[in-house]
Design a protein around this motif. Structure first.
Motif, PDB file in Angstrom:
ATOM      1  N   ILE A 188       3.768 -13.435  -1.907  1.00 62.81           N
ATOM      2  CA  ILE A 188       2.537 -12.931  -2.545  1.00 62.81           C
ATOM      3  C   ILE A 188       2.486 -13.365  -4.010  1.00 62.81           C
ATOM      4  O   ILE A 188       1.449 -13.831  -4.495  1.00 62.81           O
ATOM      5  N   VAL A 197      -5.316 -11.209  -5.150  1.00 60.98           N
ATOM      6  CA  VAL A 197      -4.591 -10.378  -4.183  1.00 60.98           C
ATOM      7  C   VAL A 197      -5.543  -9.642  -3.238  1.00 60.98           C
ATOM      8  O   VAL A 197      -5.203  -9.333  -2.096  1.00 60.98           O
ATOM      9  N   VAL A 223      -1.995  -5.702  -2.108  1.00 63.24           N
ATOM     10  CA  VAL A 223      -2.642  -6.137  -0.868  1.00 63.24           C
ATOM     11  C   VAL A 223      -3.252  -4.900  -0.214  1.00 63.24           C
ATOM     12  O   VAL A 223      -2.619  -3.840  -0.156  1.00 63.24           O
TER      13      VAL A 223
END
Ligand code: MG
Length: 284
Positions: A188, A197, A223
């Protein structure tokens, strides 16, 4: 904070069950998932029936479902031929997929990463021109069953390619459940310089019973879209040893414990889970 749970059981879950369910049972289950409050459901796929017989008649399933206003009705589409089969206006969310591994793609879709992106590009273009949104999944973001640990730079370039084509969400697929919270964070963090994100989702598998730790790591980094399958069904026909998707109940319960809203009623979700487990039992 609200979390979007993307229910993939009717596609990713059922395609890995050794039983072929009739369209009306599949549709009845999806309707129960809507009743439980799920607002994003992958209802089927338009793949070749000889390769994935569990997903044959997905068009009939779509005919029979009653999605509430404003929900995402997702269908997985491998190529343009598949997209042509989608004519029902209930469908508004097209799923495309590739992997961060050449070998996995070769085994799964008979082409390498570059070839898969060339196949996906016109699917995205035509979907967008038809007013359909497109969600892109990248498999093997932790490891590939054939190549081992995958290269972060490859993951980033594949995700960026899908994002630049116009996918509204990029799904990070830990196809074989090899991920750890550290790995999920690494992936990520490598993506967020180029992809916000809010455009990322996690698709975790519970191979080592640690999927919820990976979900937690993704949520901590912001997220807010998580794939899950009711009753934890799933695996992958092209990923030997892959176990089920993280169970929707586990994710929903965890979110609620953390004070995150999902819109899902745990009691109704349990009823939907029992319905499909009984149906699988009955048709086995
Ligand atoms: Mg899966």
């Amino acid at each position: 904070m609200a979390i979007k749970i993307v229910e993939v059981g009717p596609r990713d879950g059922l395609q890995n069950q050794p039983v072929i369910l009739p369209a009306d049972i599949r549709a009845a289950w999806i309707n129960k998932l809507y009743e439980a409050g799920l607002r994003s459901v992958e209802v089927g796929s338009v793949v070749r029936a000889d390769r994935i017989p569990q997903m044959a008649n997905s068009e009939e399933v779509i005919e029979l479902i009653n999605p509430p206003e404003g929900v995402d009705v997702g269908v997985l589409v491998p190529n343009l031929k598949g997209l042509e089969r989608i004519t029902n206006p209930k469908v508004n969310d097209i799923g495309v997929f590739t992997a961060a591994s050449n070998t996995f793609n070769e085994k799964n879709i008979n082409t390498n990463i570059a070839g898969s992106l060339e196949r996906i590009r016109p699917v995205v273009e035509q979907s967008l021109s038809r007013g359909l949104k497109v969600r892109g999944t990248v498999s093997c973001i932790a490891a590939c069953p054939y190549e081992g640990v995958t290269d972060i730079a490859t993951i980033v370039s594949v995700c960026e390619a899908l994002y630049q084509m116009g996918c509204y969400e990029i799904v990070l697929g830990d196809t074989i459940g090899a991920g750890t919270p550290e790995r999920i964070r690494e992936v990520i963090n490598a993506l967020t310089p180029s992809i916000d994100v809010s455009k990322l989702a996690l698709h975790a598998h519970d191979t080592h019973d640690n999927a919820i730790d990976n979900v937690a790591a993704a949520l901590e980094l912001g997220v807010s879209s998580i794939d899950a399958a009711a009753a934890g069904m799933g695996g992958c026909p092209y990923a030997p040893g892959a176990k089920g998707n993280v169970s929707t109940m586990k994710v929903v319960h965890f979110c609620h414990q953390e004070g995150l809203e999902t819109g899902v009623d745990e009691g109704m979700l349990s009823i939907a889970e029992q319905f499909i487990l009984r149906a699988i039992d009955q048709f086995s």
